[in-house]
Design an enzyme around this catalytic site. Structure first.
Site, PDB file in Angstrom:
ATOM      1  N   HIS A   1      -6.605   4.441   6.535  1.00  0.00           N
ATOM      2  CA  HIS A   1      -5.886   3.926   5.361  1.00  0.00           C
ATOM      3  C   HIS A   1      -5.254   5.078   4.581  1.00  0.00           C
ATOM      4  CE1 HIS A   1      -4.768   1.049   2.305  1.00  0.00           C
ATOM      5  NE2 HIS A   1      -5.362   1.776   1.370  1.00  0.00           N
TER       6      HIS A   1
ATOM      7  N   ALA B   1       3.001  -2.063   3.755  1.00  0.00           N
ATOM      8  CA  ALA B   1       2.877  -0.978   4.726  1.00  0.00           C
ATOM      9  C   ALA B   1       2.504  -1.646   6.041  1.00  0.00           C
ATOM     10  CB  ALA B   1       1.781  -0.020   4.307  1.00  0.00           C
TER      11      ALA B   1
ATOM     12  N   SER C   1       0.827  -1.216   0.000  1.00  0.00           N
ATOM     13  CA  SER C   1       0.000   0.000   0.000  1.00  0.00           C
ATOM     14  C   SER C   1       0.857   1.260   0.000  1.00  0.00           C
ATOM     15  CB  SER C   1      -0.864   0.058   1.264  1.00  0.00           C
ATOM     16  OG  SER C   1      -1.786  -0.974   1.274  1.00  0.00           O
TER      17      SER C   1
ATOM     18  N   MET D   1      -1.516  -6.579   7.170  1.00  0.00           N
ATOM     19  CA  MET D   1      -2.576  -7.474   6.688  1.00  0.00           C
ATOM     20  C   MET D   1      -2.199  -8.197   5.400  1.00  0.00           C
ATOM     21  SD  MET D   1      -5.740  -4.872   7.306  1.00  0.00           S
ATOM     22  CE  MET D   1      -5.851  -3.865   8.790  1.00  0.00           C
ATOM     23  N   SER D   2      -0.905  -8.435   5.208  1.00  0.00           N
ATOM     24  CA  SER D   2      -0.506  -9.106   3.957  1.00  0.00           C
ATOM     25  C   SER D   2       0.708  -9.969   4.214  1.00  0.00           C
ATOM     26  CB  SER D   2      -0.182  -8.051   2.884  1.00  0.00           C
ATOM     27  OG  SER D   2       0.983  -7.338   3.238  1.00  0.00           O
TER      28      SER D   2
ATOM     29  N   HIS E   1      -5.580  -8.819  -0.868  1.00  0.00           N
ATOM     30  CA  HIS E   1      -5.471  -9.154   0.555  1.00  0.00           C
ATOM     31  C   HIS E   1      -6.438 -10.264   0.921  1.00  0.00           C
ATOM     32  CE1 HIS E   1      -3.888  -5.125   0.164  1.00  0.00           C
ATOM     33  NE2 HIS E   1      -3.146  -5.403   1.215  1.00  0.00           N
TER      34      HIS E   1
ATOM     35  N   ASN F   1       2.813   4.047  10.500  1.00  0.00           N
ATOM     36  CA  ASN F   1       2.068   4.636  11.644  1.00  0.00           C
ATOM     37  C   ASN F   1       2.337   3.826  12.904  1.00  0.00           C
ATOM     38  OD1 ASN F   1       0.245   2.650   9.917  1.00  0.00           O
ATOM     39  ND2 ASN F   1      -0.365   2.452  12.059  1.00  0.00           N
TER      40      ASN F   1
ATOM     41  N   HIS G   1      -3.737   0.445  -4.432  1.00  0.00           N
ATOM     42  CA  HIS G   1      -3.257  -0.755  -5.125  1.00  0.00           C
ATOM     43  C   HIS G   1      -3.742  -0.681  -6.553  1.00  0.00           C
ATOM     44  CE1 HIS G   1      -1.723  -3.373  -1.864  1.00  0.00           C
ATOM     45  NE2 HIS G   1      -2.364  -2.468  -1.151  1.00  0.00           N
TER      46      HIS G   1
ATOM     47  N   TYR H   1      -8.469 -10.343   3.258  1.00  0.00           N
ATOM     48  CA  TYR H   1      -9.803  -9.848   3.650  1.00  0.00           C
ATOM     49  C   TYR H   1     -10.686  -9.508   2.447  1.00  0.00           C
ATOM     50  CZ  TYR H   1      -7.578  -5.250   2.998  1.00  0.00           C
ATOM     51  OH  TYR H   1      -6.893  -4.176   2.498  1.00  0.00           O
ATOM     52  N   GLU H   2     -10.104  -9.459   1.249  1.00  0.00           N
ATOM     53  CA  GLU H   2     -10.925  -9.111   0.082  1.00  0.00           C
ATOM     54  C   GLU H   2     -11.756 -10.291  -0.411  1.00  0.00           C
ATOM     55  OE1 GLU H   2      -9.047  -6.248  -2.772  1.00  0.00           O
ATOM     56  OE2 GLU H   2      -7.270  -6.800  -1.643  1.00  0.00           O
TER      57      GLU H   2
HETATM   58  N1  HPA Z   1      -2.262  -2.248  11.360  1.00  0.00           N
HETATM   59  C1  HPA Z   1      -2.492  -3.162  10.415  1.00  0.00           C
HETATM   60  N2  HPA Z   1      -2.133  -2.997   9.160  1.00  0.00           N
HETATM   61  C2  HPA Z   1      -1.515  -1.861   8.826  1.00  0.00           C
HETATM   62  C3  HPA Z   1      -1.234  -0.859   9.759  1.00  0.00           C
HETATM   63  C4  HPA Z   1      -1.638  -1.068  11.110  1.00  0.00           C
HETATM   64  O1  HPA Z   1      -1.425  -0.237  12.008  1.00  0.00           O
HETATM   65  N3  HPA Z   1      -0.601   0.144   9.097  1.00  0.00           N
HETATM   66  C5  HPA Z   1      -0.484  -0.241   7.816  1.00  0.00           C
HETATM   67  N4  HPA Z   1      -1.030  -1.461   7.631  1.00  0.00           N
END
Ligand code: HPA
Length: 272
Positions: A247, A118, A35, A211-212, A88, A235, A66, A90-91
């Site tokens: 996001h 990310a 991402s 998440m990947s 992902h 973050n 994406h 979750y998709e």
């Molecule tokens: N949590 C989960 N997935 C993420 C995060 C997060 O803080 N930042 C970027 N992808």
């Protein structure tokens, strides 16, 4: 590692299409962009580009940031297959879809894959904008792509190639980048973590959370590929600071580290 295929590989149709479209191009390495990290495509010499929407049998990505392109490109003297965007878990709630980049790369005969993502920060010594080499992972998705492929029990330790990790460190020194290192916690998403979950992942030894990546890495390693992971820390994860996570913030930081990230990847690829 030789794999006796208990089932037909999924995505054979997609692979056949890519083989035809990229005929005569042998790729030294595959790179999957996470991402906000699609900016790397501005630093490569594109030779042929496909939209994943045009590839028969290829799963659809719906996530902002994406772009869903597969690019055959040159980076210095190397030929690279770049996945700009990934699907992902979750998709579609499918580990196979989540690992399609690794499966297609393997079927095309590519031996090395760089998985980028990310991720949220768990380790308080890290800062938004840092890049982290993934040394190991905690697959906390409660799923294993190899089970969904009907694999037998298999040892995948170490998942992330130590030789490639050394090369990535050397590349970071050459590019003047302070590369962090740590353990990536892979979750299904799409909900971000709660503060209590973040406390738990920190206690479990996680340094970054996302998440990947984990299913791509497990498949690629089981298929005998060299796996490299780079997390772009976008973050602090939930509860570490009082800021609310979105996001949009994740993709914005990704765009800000574009130059650093691209210099690292370019230095790494040219050193192969
Ligand atoms: N949590 C989960 N997935 C993420 C995060 C997060 O803080 N930042 C970027 N992808």
């Amino acid at each position: 590692m030789k794999i006796d295929r208990p089932v037909e590989w999924p995505f054979e149709e997609s692979t056949g299409y890519l083989r035809e479209k990229f005929a005569g191009k042998n790729h030294d390495i595959a790179v999957v962009l996470g991402s906000g990290l699609g900016g790397f495509t501005r630093h490569i010499a594109e030779e042929a580009t496909l939209s994943t929407a045009d590839i028969p049998g290829y799963p659809r990505s719906t996530v902002t940031g994406h772009s869903g392109r597969i690019i055959s490109a040159r980076v210095t003297d190397k030929r690279v297959l770049v996945f700009s965007g990934r699907v992902h878990y979750y998709e579609s709630a499918s580990t196979l879809d989540a690992a399609v980049t690794a499966m297609v790369s393997h079927s095309l005969g590519i031996k090395t894959i760089v998985l980028t993502n990310a991720a949220g920060i768990l380790n308080e010594n890290f800062y938004p904008g840092d890049l982290m080499l993934v040394k190991d992972q905690l697959n906390l998705t409660s799923r294993d792509v190899l089970a969904d492929l009907h694999f037998p029990v298999v040892n995948v330790d170490p998942i992330y190639s130590e030789r490639m990790a050394r090369l990535m460190y050397e590349a970071s020194e050459k590019a003047g980048i302070n590369l962090k290192a740590g353990t990536y916690v892979g979750l299904t998403g799409p909900s971000y973590e709660t503060p209590a979950e973040v406390r738990m992942y920190r206690r479990l030894g996680g340094d970054a959370v996302g998440m990947s990546t984990v299913h791509e890495a497990i498949f690629a390693r089981a298929a005998g590929m060299d796996v490299v992971g780079i997390s772009c820390l976008t973050n602090y994860s939930t509860g570490i600071t009082s800021e609310k996570l979105s996001h949009a913030e994740v993709t914005e930081i990704g765009a800000r580290v574009d130059n650093k990230f691209s210099s690292l990847l370019t230095a790494f690829i040219s050193s192969l």
